[in-house]
Design an enzyme around this catalytic site. Structure first.
Site, short mmCIF file in Angstrom:
data_model
loop_
_atom_site.label_atom_id
_atom_site.label_comp_id
_atom_site.label_asym_id
_atom_site.label_seq_id
_atom_site.Cartn_x
_atom_site.Cartn_y
_atom_site.Cartn_z
N GLY A 1 -1.11 11.89 2.75
CA GLY A 1 -0.76 12.79 1.67
C GLY A 1 0.04 12.17 0.54
CE LYS A 2 -0.22 5.99 0.75
NZ LYS A 2 -0.94 6.32 2.01
CB SER A 3 -2.89 10.57 -3.80
OG SER A 3 -3.05 9.17 -3.75
N GLY B 1 3.15 5.78 3.88
CA GLY B 1 2.45 6.44 4.97
C GLY B 1 1.04 5.89 5.09
CB SER C 1 -5.44 5.66 4.72
OG SER C 1 -6.46 6.25 3.96
N GLY C 2 -4.45 8.86 4.21
CA GLY C 2 -4.67 10.25 4.59
C GLY C 2 -3.40 11.03 4.90
CD GLU D 1 -8.28 9.19 -3.84
OE1 GLU D 1 -9.09 9.76 -3.08
OE2 GLU D 1 -7.68 8.13 -3.55
NE ARG E 1 17.80 24.29 11.38
CZ ARG E 1 18.10 25.52 11.73
NH1 ARG E 1 17.92 25.89 12.99
NH2 ARG E 1 18.58 26.37 10.86
CG ASP F 1 -4.63 2.76 -3.06
OD1 ASP F 1 -4.48 3.32 -1.95
OD2 ASP F 1 -5.41 1.80 -3.25
CG HIS G 1 -1.76 1.23 1.35
ND1 HIS G 1 -2.71 1.56 0.43
CD2 HIS G 1 -1.78 2.22 2.28
CE1 HIS G 1 -3.30 2.68 0.78
NE2 HIS G 1 -2.74 3.11 1.91
#
Length: 212
Positions: free
Chosen positions: A40-42, A35, A37-38, A83, A114, A59, A17
């Site tokens: 920010g991959k797409s 990462g 779901s949600g 997506e 940093r 995905d 995934h």
């Protein structure tokens, strides 16, 4: 050997995934976005593609490890599908395969030091550099491009960790030609003579001396 071709030494295949983008649009510059779901991959993939990259898979990614190199490919049913939040699933140009040069682990900026230590992760037995990135930051795509560019050039993300100042020179009088300014502010070592106001005005006596 079969049919005159050498068989691969070691091959593994798995489906993850994740999202994969070729940062510079070729097979050599793949980065794998990881990462929950949600995270920010797409969205990060859209910015990388908008900056000149090419989609490999969104995905779901097929990971193949062969002879010490990991490659990414799209599942056939998802090839070319990306997506884009607010627009839905779009059809975009894609690569059928790309070498994975960088793992981009998406996390919150508060969790990223940093001067974070450089790490790597094993992906199907292959050691790949890992970069922590907050996908919500405006510079996220640029950071990924910089990192992939460095891995392609040097094979590592390691960079200069400390800047050691040069030891101060021993104190002492500087040579005349190295002094910056004299006490009255004029530059030294340039052959500057006294100004007009410092020259004595010639009087009649001087003229008589010259005539004599």
């Amino acid at each position: 050997m079969t049919g005159g071709r050498r068989a691969a030494k070691f091959v593994t295949m798995d489906t993850m995934h994740a999202t994969c983008v070729s940062v510079f649009g070729d097979r050599l510059s793949g980065c794998l976005l990881l990462g929950p779901s949600g995270s920010g991959k797409s969205d990060l993939a859209v910015r990388l593609i908008d900056g000149g990259g090419t989609l490999v898979a969104d995905d779901r990614v097929i990971i193949t490890a062969r002879d010490g190199l990991a490659t990414a490919a799209p599942p056939p049913l998802l090839a070319g599908l990306l997506e884009i939040r607010g627009l839905g699933v779009m059809t975009v140009p894609f690569l059928g395969e790309a070498d994975i040069r960088l793992l981009v682990c998406l996390t919150n900026a508060d969790d990223i030091e940093r001067m974070a230590p450089i790490t790597s992760q094993h992906l199907n037995g292959v050691d790949i550099p890992c970069l922590l990135v907050d996908a919500s930051k405006a510079s996220a795509a640029a950071r990924v491009r910089w990192a992939v560019r460095r891995v392609l050039a040097y094979g590592t993300l390691n960079s200069v960790k400390t800047l050691v100042p040069k030891p101060a020179a021993e104190s002492g009088p500087a040579p005349d030609n190295e002094r910056d300014r004299s006490a009255d502010g004029t530059e030294c070592g340039v052959g500057v003579g006294p100004g007009p106001e410092s020259r004595p005005e010639s009087g009649p006596e001087d003229n008589e001396d010259r005539d004599g």
